[in-house]
Design a protein around this motif. Structure first.
Motif, PDB file in Angstrom:
ATOM      1  N   ASP A  18      67.370 -68.541 -12.600  1.00  0.00           N
ATOM      2  CA  ASP A  18      67.144 -67.277 -11.898  1.00  0.00           C
ATOM      3  C   ASP A  18      68.481 -66.574 -11.687  1.00  0.00           C
ATOM      4  O   ASP A  18      69.540 -67.075 -12.062  1.00  0.00           O
ATOM      5  CB  ASP A  18      66.432 -67.522 -10.570  1.00  0.00           C
ATOM      6  CG  ASP A  18      67.135 -68.589  -9.749  1.00  0.00           C
ATOM      7  OD1 ASP A  18      68.397 -68.592  -9.743  1.00  0.00           O
ATOM      8  OD2 ASP A  18      66.439 -69.424  -9.141  1.00  0.00           O
ATOM      9  N   GLU A  19      68.381 -65.411 -11.070  1.00  0.00           N
ATOM     10  CA  GLU A  19      69.570 -64.587 -10.886  1.00  0.00           C
ATOM     11  C   GLU A  19      70.633 -65.297 -10.044  1.00  0.00           C
ATOM     12  O   GLU A  19      71.821 -65.257 -10.357  1.00  0.00           O
ATOM     13  CB  GLU A  19      69.156 -63.273 -10.219  1.00  0.00           C
ATOM     14  CG  GLU A  19      69.983 -62.104 -10.677  1.00  0.00           C
ATOM     15  CD  GLU A  19      69.329 -60.787 -10.260  1.00  0.00           C
ATOM     16  OE1 GLU A  19      69.932 -60.110  -9.427  1.00  0.00           O
ATOM     17  OE2 GLU A  19      68.222 -60.477 -10.762  1.00  0.00           O
ATOM     18  N   ALA A  20      70.175 -65.971  -8.995  1.00  0.00           N
ATOM     19  CA  ALA A  20      71.109 -66.651  -8.092  1.00  0.00           C
ATOM     20  C   ALA A  20      71.880 -67.730  -8.855  1.00  0.00           C
ATOM     21  O   ALA A  20      73.109 -67.863  -8.714  1.00  0.00           O
ATOM     22  CB  ALA A  20      70.339 -67.267  -6.929  1.00  0.00           C
ATOM     23  N   GLN A  21      71.130 -68.472  -9.651  1.00  0.00           N
ATOM     24  CA  GLN A  21      71.800 -69.532 -10.415  1.00  0.00           C
ATOM     25  C   GLN A  21      72.774 -68.926 -11.438  1.00  0.00           C
ATOM     26  O   GLN A  21      73.832 -69.500 -11.716  1.00  0.00           O
ATOM     27  CB  GLN A  21      70.763 -70.402 -11.129  1.00  0.00           C
ATOM     28  CG  GLN A  21      71.367 -71.691 -11.648  1.00  0.00           C
ATOM     29  CD  GLN A  21      70.340 -72.564 -12.336  1.00  0.00           C
ATOM     30  OE1 GLN A  21      69.642 -72.124 -13.238  1.00  0.00           O
ATOM     31  NE2 GLN A  21      70.219 -73.793 -11.874  1.00  0.00           N
ATOM     32  N   TYR A  32      74.603 -66.215 -11.082  1.00  0.00           N
ATOM     33  CA  TYR A  32      75.868 -65.933 -10.387  1.00  0.00           C
ATOM     34  C   TYR A  32      76.628 -67.227 -10.100  1.00  0.00           C
ATOM     35  O   TYR A  32      77.845 -67.293 -10.235  1.00  0.00           O
ATOM     36  CB  TYR A  32      75.589 -65.177  -9.081  1.00  0.00           C
ATOM     37  CG  TYR A  32      75.163 -63.737  -9.315  1.00  0.00           C
ATOM     38  CD1 TYR A  32      76.006 -62.858 -10.002  1.00  0.00           C
ATOM     39  CD2 TYR A  32      73.944 -63.256  -8.846  1.00  0.00           C
ATOM     40  CE1 TYR A  32      75.621 -61.542 -10.233  1.00  0.00           C
ATOM     41  CE2 TYR A  32      73.550 -61.938  -9.066  1.00  0.00           C
ATOM     42  CZ  TYR A  32      74.399 -61.090  -9.766  1.00  0.00           C
ATOM     43  OH  TYR A  32      74.037 -59.798  -9.998  1.00  0.00           O
ATOM     44  N   ALA A  33      75.888 -68.251  -9.722  1.00  0.00           N
ATOM     45  CA  ALA A  33      76.520 -69.531  -9.389  1.00  0.00           C
ATOM     46  C   ALA A  33      77.217 -70.118 -10.609  1.00  0.00           C
ATOM     47  O   ALA A  33      78.335 -70.640 -10.534  1.00  0.00           O
ATOM     48  CB  ALA A  33      75.464 -70.512  -8.865  1.00  0.00           C
ATOM     49  N   THR A  51      70.952 -58.210 -15.405  1.00  0.00           N
ATOM     50  CA  THR A  51      71.931 -59.252 -15.062  1.00  0.00           C
ATOM     51  C   THR A  51      71.863 -60.332 -16.136  1.00  0.00           C
ATOM     52  O   THR A  51      70.786 -60.651 -16.637  1.00  0.00           O
ATOM     53  CB  THR A  51      71.613 -59.892 -13.689  1.00  0.00           C
ATOM     54  OG1 THR A  51      70.252 -60.295 -13.701  1.00  0.00           O
ATOM     55  CG2 THR A  51      71.889 -58.918 -12.577  1.00  0.00           C
TER      56      THR A  51
END
Lengths: 775, 223
Positions: free
Chosen positions: A468-471, A473-474, A592
């Motif tokens: 997902d998007e959060a991952q 960025y991580a 993204t």
């Protein structure tokens, strides 16, 4: 023997032709099913801006303003394309599978199920029931829009189908939803058109095989009729009308053609069934087209196979029948198969060869388009084949002149004398060997180029896909913190220069600067791209849009950039444009990156960090070697069909040689009996017959080498450019050619063994009959 | 008077062919001999075994029983290769038709057997061609020649090899009377010149009468 040769020749010719046609028919049926399923090309559509979707509110707004539109949602689920539509509002004529067939809406809507063919259904892992419906295109599952939205976890709409009849007083689309655009029916990409070149390629190969097979038929019919001259003379002398004789022979040819073609169609089905999975893989790899892996017995291919076989056989027989019709009643019944080709016939053949080769030159210099490319190929191959006997004859004459001993002189003289009888088989062998050399050169050149290309393109040691998007960025932050160079993959589907394409945003750095080899570029291409002042396009887009380095290309509405470089992009059917990451983010701020390439000296450690520290699933990480291996595997499977057709064509050519030698064997006895009577043993004569086959194979191979390389050049420099949009460099593979030559010689020797052994075993009494009776 | 050396000797030769109802005897114990320089006519009705006897004498076929000696070579029990060598060096055969190798020119046809036997003599070949009226035809292929010319080429080839035994199977059977007489005259003259023994199969009493000796075959036996 002649019956066997005729039936086998025609069966092989028909088998390869109808096999290829069966594959083409199956693929086209799949495209048609896909078009019907997706509604592409039938209705006007309202589509979002590139990379976007349509909001539910837009749909409702359009409906309220009087637009008769029906929503469609599409998405990928586990490699299957899910398509959801609204059966209540969809236009008349757009219906999928059982809904269209039975109109049973209740069954469609409740209890919320998907429909797919058996192959696709087996791939689907969903929580709703899947109903098997063979009419649905492969790779696609359909269902009610609500069901599909739920399965995809979305609430938006991919596109809107526009009813044919719309209210007169509705507002313009630009007034209701200015961010949406109307696409007229037929503007969408047609898979049939896109893949035409591939199918034309297959058809060309099928036609080549058919022509080689037809050589056998023509040669057999010629010899059969030659041997019947005596019978025809006798029957006509006894009062049988010529017209009746001709009618009977035509009926005989038709009957045999029907039987041979039927056997061929069955064989063709088997060949097609065997090759179809690889063709399906090729089409998926090259064009993204889904083709069913199972074959159906369609009239379109078996009917065409039957027709072309019968027409071919009748045409081959027609020339001989004409000769019989023109033969004077008391013409000599002595077979004339060994008669030297007349000077006039040789001159006509030379003129035809000259015209065809001249035509090939003109087409090479001035031809445009794929059809011209194939016409060039045809002219070149047929011209070269016609030239073969004319060039071989002086070589054999020279060999005879320089030969010392009586047997050597006789051997060369006799070899030259065999030329007219064997020239068709030799031409067939030439075509087969040339095709093998040409296609092998193309494929091997492609492979070398492709491997180098993979090294350029697959420079990152690891590839990772975020859940997902959060991952995402991580991953980017985490890896950069580890000193790993992170290359995000920013991409959207778009239209560039009015052509469908993918736009990429890249983080310009050493990886791109050092690894990407351009076909053409300005000196500071990457600097310009990095500054957002230029773009890089792939070769196929540049060729299709008729643009090159320095030309401006429309990237987005109101944005046009000069092309700084053209990059090769083998194996990809779509156009691609590369801009800087910054420019891409400006153009598509909502996109993204979810995929990243990672440059690291320690892939194992990086993988460990990804899985342990960042919680990335191990299955979401692919290392470079695995990706390369997979890409090469796809590549190899792509050319499995070509290789198989190559081998089959060679086998048919070998068989043509065998049949020619066997049918000539009876006519050879009067030529060989005097030599035997003068003191050569049958064994020695048999060995010389084998040697003769080797000599012919060597001569044909030597001639086939330049022809094959010419063919390779046409394939690489003309056909590929027209068909796929990329031009490949040509490499030479001497060892491969030597091996191919060896195979050709083995095929020729294998073809000559049986006739030679038969000759060795001919009893002296049979040889002596030559001197006692009129044969 | 000095006895000439026997160059061909057959004794008790038997031969049969497979027929629909079992073996059909063709030769039933034939004895025959031919001396160097001698000419022998072999006559008999069709099917009497004349051609078969000639073929056996030339090593082209094997006898089922009996002995065959050609120029001192016992053909009995010889291998195919050995018989081919005898055929090539000691015997020459002129058939009624299809004598020539169609892929070779007249010149190559004439010298073919002599070269195989390793005793080609260019002057002798040229002389033969001149005597047989073939000088103008030397570069042509057999298909361009008339029947009479083809037979002359066959005779030239047979003589050019300087065989000890010359066998001729109705060599003028396909020619008109005048040409036949001409060709036969030339054959006999050349045989006399070289000293070879000639055995000639013919139906014609006139031709048979021109030979030193006649042998009549009837139902596989010497009558």
């Amino acid at each position: 023997m002649q019956l066997f040769a005729f039936l086998t020749g025609l069966a092989l010719a028909t088998a390869l032709w109808s096999g290829v046609q069966a594959i083409n028919a199956e693929a086209r049926a799949s495209y048609d099913a896909a078009a019907a399923t997706l509604g592409e090309g039938q209705f006007d559509q309202i589509a979002p801006r590139v990379g976007d979707t349509i909001a539910q509110a837009d749909y409702l707004s359009l409906r309220r303003q009087g637009w008769l539109v029906s929503p469609i949602i599409e998405g990928d689920l586990g490699g299957v394309r899910l398509l959801g539509f609204d059966p209540l509002s969809s236009p008349a004529g757009f219906g999928v599978g059982q809904v269209a067939g039975t109109g049973d809406l209740g069954a469609f809507l409740n209890p919320g199920q998907l429909f797919a063919n058996a192959e696709t259904a087996a791939q689907l892992v969903v929580s709703v029931p899947v109903v098997i419906d063979p009419t649905i295109a492969p790779g696609i599952a359909v269902g009610d829009i609500g069901v599909v939205q739920r399965l995809l976890g979305r609430s938006d709409i991919s596109r809107l189908l526009v009813q044919s009849d719309q209210p007169m007083q509705r507002p313009e689309l630009s007034d209701v939803a200015p961010h949406l655009r109307l696409q007229a029916a037929g503007q969408t990409a047609d898979m049939g058109e896109l893949t035409d070149s591939f199918h034309l390629n297959l058809t060309a190969f099928g036609l080549l095989s058919f022509a080689v097979g037809l050589f056998i038929v023509y040669s057999t019919i010629g010899l059969a009729f030659e041997q019947r001259r005596g019978m025809v003379r006798t029957l006509r002398a006894l009062g049988v009308p010529l017209s009746r004789l001709i009618s009977l022979m035509v009926a005989e040819v038709l009957l045999l053609a029907f039987v041979g073609a039927s056997i061929g169609i069955v064989l063709g089905y088997a060949i097609a069934a065997l090759l179809l999975p690889d063709v399906a893989m090729t089409l998926r790899g090259l064009y993204g087209a889904e083709v069913a892996g199972t074959l159906q017995f369609r009239f379109s291919w078996w009917g065409s196979g039957l027709a072309i076989a019968v027409i071919g056989a009748v045409a081959a027989a027609g020339i001989r029948l004409l000769q019989i019709a023109r033969m004077p009643l008391l013409a000599s019944a002595r077979p004339r198969a060994w008669a030297m080709t007349s000077v006039r016939a040789q001159r006509v053949q030379a003129i035809c060869a000259g015209i065809l080769l001249g035509g090939a030159c003109v087409l090479a210099l001035a031809g445009q388009g794929l059809t011209a490319g194939f016409a060039l190929l045809g002219c070149f191959l047929v011209g070269a084949a016609l030239l073969l006997p004319l060039l071989v004859r002086p070589v054999l004459t020279l060999a005879e002149r320089v030969a010392k001993g009586p047997v050597a002189r006789w051997f060369w003289a006799d070899t030259r004398q065999q030329l007219p009888g064997l020239s068709l088989a030799l031409m067939a062998l030439l075509l087969a060997i040339s095709a093998n050399i040409g296609v092998a050169t193309m494929v091997s050149s492609f492979r070398l180029t492709f491997v180098a290309f993979l090294d350029q393109r697959l420079a990152p040691e690891l590839y990772v896909e975020a859940a997902d998007e959060a991952q995402a960025y991580a991953i980017e932050d985490g890896m950069m913190a580890q000193g790993v160079t992170v290359l995000p993959l920013l991409t959207v589907e778009t239209e560039v220069a009015d052509l469908p394409a993918r736009l990429f945003g890249v983080r310009v750095g050493p990886t791109y600067r050092e690894n990407w080899k351009f076909l053409d570029a300005v000196p500071d291409a990457w600097d310009q791209v990095n500054a957002g002042q230029a773009a890089v396009t792939n070769e196929q887009l540049a060729r299709r849009a008729n643009l090159w380095v320095g030309d401006d290309i429309d990237i987005a509405p109101g944005l046009s950039l000069p092309i700084a470089a053209i990059v090769a992009d083998y194996g990809n059917p779509r156009g691609q444009v590369v801009v800087s990451e910054a420019l891409f983010r400006d153009l598509h701020p909502d996109v993204t990156p979810r995929q990243f390439g990672l440059r690291t000296d320690d892939p194992v450690a990086a993988r460990h960090v990804l899985t342990s520290d960042l919680g990335v699933d191990d299955g979401a990480i692919t290392d470079q070697a695995a990706l390369k291996a997979f890409s090469l595997q796809v590549f190899e499977r792509t050319f499995t069909v070509t290789a198989a057709l190559n081998v089959l064509t060679m086998a048919v050519a070998g068989f043509a040689m065998l049949m020619s030698l066997l049918t000539l064997a009876d006519l050879r006895v009067p030529q060989l009996a005097p030599v035997w009577a003068l003191g050569l043993t049958r064994r020695r004569i048999g060995r010389l017959e084998l040697l003769r086959a080797v000599v012919f194979a060597v001569v044909v191979c030597l001639f086939a080498l330049p022809v094959g390389l010419g063919l390779a050049w046409v394939l690489l420099a003309i056909i590929n450019v027209e068909a796929f949009g990329w031009r490949l460099p040509m490499f030479l593979f001497p060892l491969d050619y030597a091996r191919l030559g060896l195979y050709a010689m083995l095929a020729a020797v294998a073809a000559a063994v049986w006739p030679a052994v038969r000759l060795m075993r001919t009893p002296p009494s049979a040889l002596l009959k030559v001197f006692a009776h009129e044969r | 008077m000095k006895t000439k050396a026997q160059i061909l000797h057959l004794s008790g030769v038997e031969k049969s062919f497979d027929g629909a109802d079992g073996p059909v005897p063709i030769l039933r114990g034939v004895d025959l001999s031919l001396a160097a320089g001698e000419t022998l006519a072999l006559t008999g009705e069709s099917g009497s075994g004349k051609s078969t006897l000639l073929h056996i004498a030339g090593g082209l076929e094997m006898a089922d029983a009996g002995a065959v000696h050609v120029a001192g070579h016992d053909l009995t029990g010889m291998s195919d290769t050995q018989r081919a060598a005898v055929r090539c060096t000691e015997v020459a055969v002129v058939f009624q038709q299809f004598n020539l190798i169609p892929s070779l020119t007249v010149a190559d046809n004439i010298s073919f057997q002599a070269r195989l036997a390793g005793r080609v003599d260019g002057e002798f070949v040229a002389d033969l061609a001149r005597k047989l009226g073939l000088t103008e035809q030397m570069r042509k292929y057999p298909e361009a020649l008339s029947g009479g010319q083809q037979q002359r080429v066959a005779i030239a080839r047979a003589i050019a090899a300087r065989p000890k035994v010359l066998l001729a199977d109705e060599p003028t059977g396909n020619l008109d009377e005048s040409t036949a007489a001409d060709v036969l005259g030339q054959l006999l003259a050349l045989v006399a010149e070289t000293g070879a023994g000639l055995m000639l199969v013919t139906h014609s009493p006139a031709i048979a009468a021109r030979m030193d000796r006649q042998l009549h075959l009837s139902k596989g036996r010497v009558a």
